[in-house]
Design an enzyme around this catalytic site. Structure first.
Site, PDB file in Angstrom:
ATOM      1  N   ALA A 172       2.939  -0.597   5.072  1.00  0.00           N
ATOM      2  CA  ALA A 172       2.384  -0.525   6.431  1.00  0.00           C
ATOM      3  C   ALA A 172       1.736  -2.112   6.853  1.00  0.00           C
ATOM      4  O   ALA A 172       1.700  -2.061   8.106  1.00  0.00           O
ATOM      5  CB  ALA A 172       1.229   0.538   6.643  1.00  0.00           C
ATOM      6  N   ARG A 181      12.506   4.736  13.091  1.00  0.00           N
ATOM      7  CA  ARG A 181      11.426   5.553  13.016  1.00  0.00           C
ATOM      8  C   ARG A 181      10.284   5.389  14.196  1.00  0.00           C
ATOM      9  O   ARG A 181      10.847   5.200  15.405  1.00  0.00           O
ATOM     10  CB  ARG A 181      10.703   5.260  11.808  1.00  0.00           C
ATOM     11  CG  ARG A 181      11.623   5.592  10.385  1.00  0.00           C
ATOM     12  CD  ARG A 181      10.923   5.368   9.013  1.00  0.00           C
ATOM     13  NE  ARG A 181      10.025   6.167   9.002  1.00  0.00           N
ATOM     14  CZ  ARG A 181       8.938   6.322   8.001  1.00  0.00           C
ATOM     15  NH1 ARG A 181       9.119   5.241   7.203  1.00  0.00           N
ATOM     16  NH2 ARG A 181       8.049   7.074   7.949  1.00  0.00           N
ATOM     17  N   TYR A 192      11.712   8.714   1.799  1.00  0.00           N
ATOM     18  CA  TYR A 192      11.481   7.688   0.659  1.00  0.00           C
ATOM     19  C   TYR A 192      12.082   7.861  -0.531  1.00  0.00           C
ATOM     20  O   TYR A 192      12.285   7.087  -1.577  1.00  0.00           O
ATOM     21  CB  TYR A 192       9.871   7.381   0.557  1.00  0.00           C
ATOM     22  CG  TYR A 192       9.221   7.063   1.649  1.00  0.00           C
ATOM     23  CD1 TYR A 192       9.358   5.755   2.538  1.00  0.00           C
ATOM     24  CD2 TYR A 192       8.031   7.425   2.227  1.00  0.00           C
ATOM     25  CE1 TYR A 192       8.937   5.399   3.514  1.00  0.00           C
ATOM     26  CE2 TYR A 192       7.366   7.399   3.055  1.00  0.00           C
ATOM     27  CZ  TYR A 192       7.670   6.198   3.791  1.00  0.00           C
ATOM     28  OH  TYR A 192       6.979   5.860   5.074  1.00  0.00           O
ATOM     29  N   HIS A 206      12.621  -2.547   2.834  1.00  0.00           N
ATOM     30  CA  HIS A 206      12.093  -1.200   3.194  1.00  0.00           C
ATOM     31  C   HIS A 206      12.839  -0.404   2.679  1.00  0.00           C
ATOM     32  O   HIS A 206      14.160  -0.192   2.826  1.00  0.00           O
ATOM     33  CB  HIS A 206      11.607  -0.948   4.792  1.00  0.00           C
ATOM     34  CG  HIS A 206      10.748  -2.260   5.109  1.00  0.00           C
ATOM     35  ND1 HIS A 206       9.615  -2.108   4.946  1.00  0.00           N
ATOM     36  CD2 HIS A 206      10.906  -3.225   5.858  1.00  0.00           C
ATOM     37  CE1 HIS A 206       8.670  -3.126   5.675  1.00  0.00           C
ATOM     38  NE2 HIS A 206       9.733  -3.565   5.985  1.00  0.00           N
ATOM     39  N   ASN A 209       7.981  -5.527  -0.444  1.00  0.00           N
ATOM     40  CA  ASN A 209       7.849  -4.539   0.629  1.00  0.00           C
ATOM     41  C   ASN A 209       6.173  -4.169   0.907  1.00  0.00           C
ATOM     42  O   ASN A 209       5.567  -3.764  -0.041  1.00  0.00           O
ATOM     43  CB  ASN A 209       8.313  -3.191  -0.190  1.00  0.00           C
ATOM     44  CG  ASN A 209       8.367  -1.864   0.910  1.00  0.00           C
ATOM     45  OD1 ASN A 209       7.642  -1.984   2.038  1.00  0.00           O
ATOM     46  ND2 ASN A 209       8.942  -0.869   0.386  1.00  0.00           N
ATOM     47  N   GLU A 237      12.051  -9.541   2.884  1.00  0.00           N
ATOM     48  CA  GLU A 237      11.346  -8.242   2.967  1.00  0.00           C
ATOM     49  C   GLU A 237      12.243  -7.204   2.914  1.00  0.00           C
ATOM     50  O   GLU A 237      13.558  -7.122   3.575  1.00  0.00           O
ATOM     51  CB  GLU A 237      10.816  -8.393   4.646  1.00  0.00           C
ATOM     52  CG  GLU A 237      10.416  -7.118   5.325  1.00  0.00           C
ATOM     53  CD  GLU A 237      10.106  -7.142   6.801  1.00  0.00           C
ATOM     54  OE1 GLU A 237      10.440  -8.343   7.341  1.00  0.00           O
ATOM     55  OE2 GLU A 237       9.660  -6.309   7.413  1.00  0.00           O
ATOM     56  N   ARG A 294       5.494  12.595  -2.430  1.00  0.00           N
ATOM     57  CA  ARG A 294       5.566  13.194  -1.149  1.00  0.00           C
ATOM     58  C   ARG A 294       6.802  12.490  -0.544  1.00  0.00           C
ATOM     59  O   ARG A 294       7.203  11.579  -0.701  1.00  0.00           O
ATOM     60  CB  ARG A 294       4.369  13.334  -0.558  1.00  0.00           C
ATOM     61  CG  ARG A 294       3.080  14.070  -1.200  1.00  0.00           C
ATOM     62  CD  ARG A 294       2.022  14.379  -0.150  1.00  0.00           C
ATOM     63  NE  ARG A 294       1.385  15.246  -1.023  1.00  0.00           N
ATOM     64  CZ  ARG A 294      -0.011  15.315  -0.604  1.00  0.00           C
ATOM     65  NH1 ARG A 294      -0.437  14.696   0.458  1.00  0.00           N
ATOM     66  NH2 ARG A 294      -1.009  15.991  -1.384  1.00  0.00           N
ATOM     67  N   PRO A 342       0.812  -1.216  -0.038  1.00  0.00           N
ATOM     68  CA  PRO A 342       0.054  -0.068  -0.024  1.00  0.00           C
ATOM     69  C   PRO A 342       0.759   1.297  -0.164  1.00  0.00           C
ATOM     70  O   PRO A 342       1.881   1.414   0.710  1.00  0.00           O
ATOM     71  CB  PRO A 342      -0.886  -0.125   1.333  1.00  0.00           C
ATOM     72  CG  PRO A 342       0.122  -1.062   2.140  1.00  0.00           C
ATOM     73  CD  PRO A 342       0.607  -2.031   1.151  1.00  0.00           C
ATOM     74  N   ASN A 343       0.437   2.115  -1.086  1.00  0.00           N
ATOM     75  CA  ASN A 343       0.945   3.498  -1.007  1.00  0.00           C
ATOM     76  C   ASN A 343       2.293   3.625  -1.586  1.00  0.00           C
ATOM     77  O   ASN A 343       2.581   4.725  -1.996  1.00  0.00           O
ATOM     78  CB  ASN A 343       0.960   4.237   0.383  1.00  0.00           C
ATOM     79  CG  ASN A 343      -0.560   4.398   1.003  1.00  0.00           C
ATOM     80  OD1 ASN A 343      -1.365   4.796   0.299  1.00  0.00           O
ATOM     81  ND2 ASN A 343      -0.617   3.843   2.506  1.00  0.00           N
TER      82      ASN A 343
HETATM   83  O1  CA2 Z   1      10.152   2.149   4.218  1.00  0.00           O
HETATM   84  C1  CA2 Z   1       9.227   1.381   3.705  1.00  0.00           C
HETATM   85  O2  CA2 Z   1       9.601   0.983   2.633  1.00  0.00           O
HETATM   86  C2  CA2 Z   1       8.037   1.435   4.219  1.00  0.00           C
HETATM   87  O3  CA2 Z   1       7.615  -0.048   3.967  1.00  0.00           O
HETATM   88  C3  CA2 Z   1       7.256   2.267   3.529  1.00  0.00           C
HETATM   89  C4  CA2 Z   1       5.651   2.358   4.113  1.00  0.00           C
HETATM   90  C5  CA2 Z   1       5.796   2.567   5.314  1.00  0.00           C
HETATM   91  O4  CA2 Z   1       4.285   2.378   5.987  1.00  0.00           O
HETATM   92  C6  CA2 Z   1       6.526   1.338   6.399  1.00  0.00           C
HETATM   93  O5  CA2 Z   1       6.443   1.662   7.543  1.00  0.00           O
HETATM   94  C7  CA2 Z   1       7.814   1.509   5.698  1.00  0.00           C
HETATM   95  C8  CA2 Z   1       4.892   3.696   3.321  1.00  0.00           C
HETATM   96  C9  CA2 Z   1       4.675   3.533   1.809  1.00  0.00           C
HETATM   97  C10 CA2 Z   1       4.801   4.636   1.216  1.00  0.00           C
HETATM   98  O6  CA2 Z   1       4.197   5.505   1.789  1.00  0.00           O
HETATM   99  C11 CA2 Z   1       4.210   6.890   0.940  1.00  0.00           C
HETATM  100  C12 CA2 Z   1       3.959   8.077   1.784  1.00  0.00           C
HETATM  101  C13 CA2 Z   1       4.070   9.269   1.206  1.00  0.00           C
HETATM  102  C14 CA2 Z   1       4.374   9.388  -0.123  1.00  0.00           C
HETATM  103  C15 CA2 Z   1       4.830   8.526  -0.641  1.00  0.00           C
HETATM  104  C16 CA2 Z   1       4.677   7.307  -0.126  1.00  0.00           C
END
Ligand code: CA2
Length: 146
Positions: A77, A107, A23, A100, A74, A98, A18, A10-11
């Site tokens: 969340a 964090r 990231y 990230h 990956n 896995e 952003r 997700p995301n």
């Molecule tokens: O660090 C990583 O790769 C994560 O898996 C990324 C996830 C986060 O929830 C994990 O804790 C760590 C978030 C995915 C991307 O979220 C975004 C947020 C804002 C802008 C672009 C992507």
């Protein structure tokens, strides 16, 4: 059918739009392209998939059995919340690494726990897009040796 699967949760389709400080500035398409090229240079094909839906990720993991030699995941969340994803990984006889982008251990406390780490082959976190490249090298080396 490709040798390996790169699966993003997700995301991650929002990358590059952003929070580049956390990231990175690369889009998911940029990362996938670099991963495909890196795998190809090592003589392997890579399928790339992304979903924002837990069930779709679980289906992709189930389908990996018999299709792929290994998975780079990956889970976004869902990493921190999903017993179902953990059970899906445990249910398949395919190595899963896995990955990230960020160092989840440096964090917020709620990101320190990974539900999937105990059933993954290993975890690579904190190197930005390089985490994926390192995971490809680790997975290919593991599979080629076994
Ligand atoms: O660090 C990583 O790769 C994560 O898996 C990324 C996830 C986060 O929830 C994990 O804790 C760590 C978030 C995915 C991307 O979220 C975004 C947020 C804002 C802008 C672009 C992507």
């Amino acid at each position: 059918m490709a040798d390996y699967l790169l699966l993003n949760g997700p995301n991650l389709n929002r990358l590059g739009q952003r929070e580049p400080d956390i990231y990175g500035a690369q889009t998911l398409a940029d990362i996938e392209k670099a991963c495909r090229a890196h795998a190809k240079a090592r003589g392997a094909d890579l399928d790339c998939r992304q979903s924002n839906h837990e069930g779709a990720l679980i289906d992709a993991l189930h389908e990996a059995e018999g299709r792929h030699k290994g998975v780079i995941l990956n889970a976004g969340a869902f990493t921190h919340t999903s017993v179902a994803l953990r059970d899906a990984i445990a249910s398949i006889d395919v190595p899963v690494i896995e990955v990230h982008l960020s160092n989840i251990h440096a964090r917020e406390p709620f990101r320190h726990q990974s539900m999937i780490a105990p059933v993954a082959l290993g975890q690579i976190a904190g190197f930005g897009a390089l985490s994926y490249i390192l995971a490809i090298d680790a997975l290919l080396s593991f599979v080629e040796k076994s």
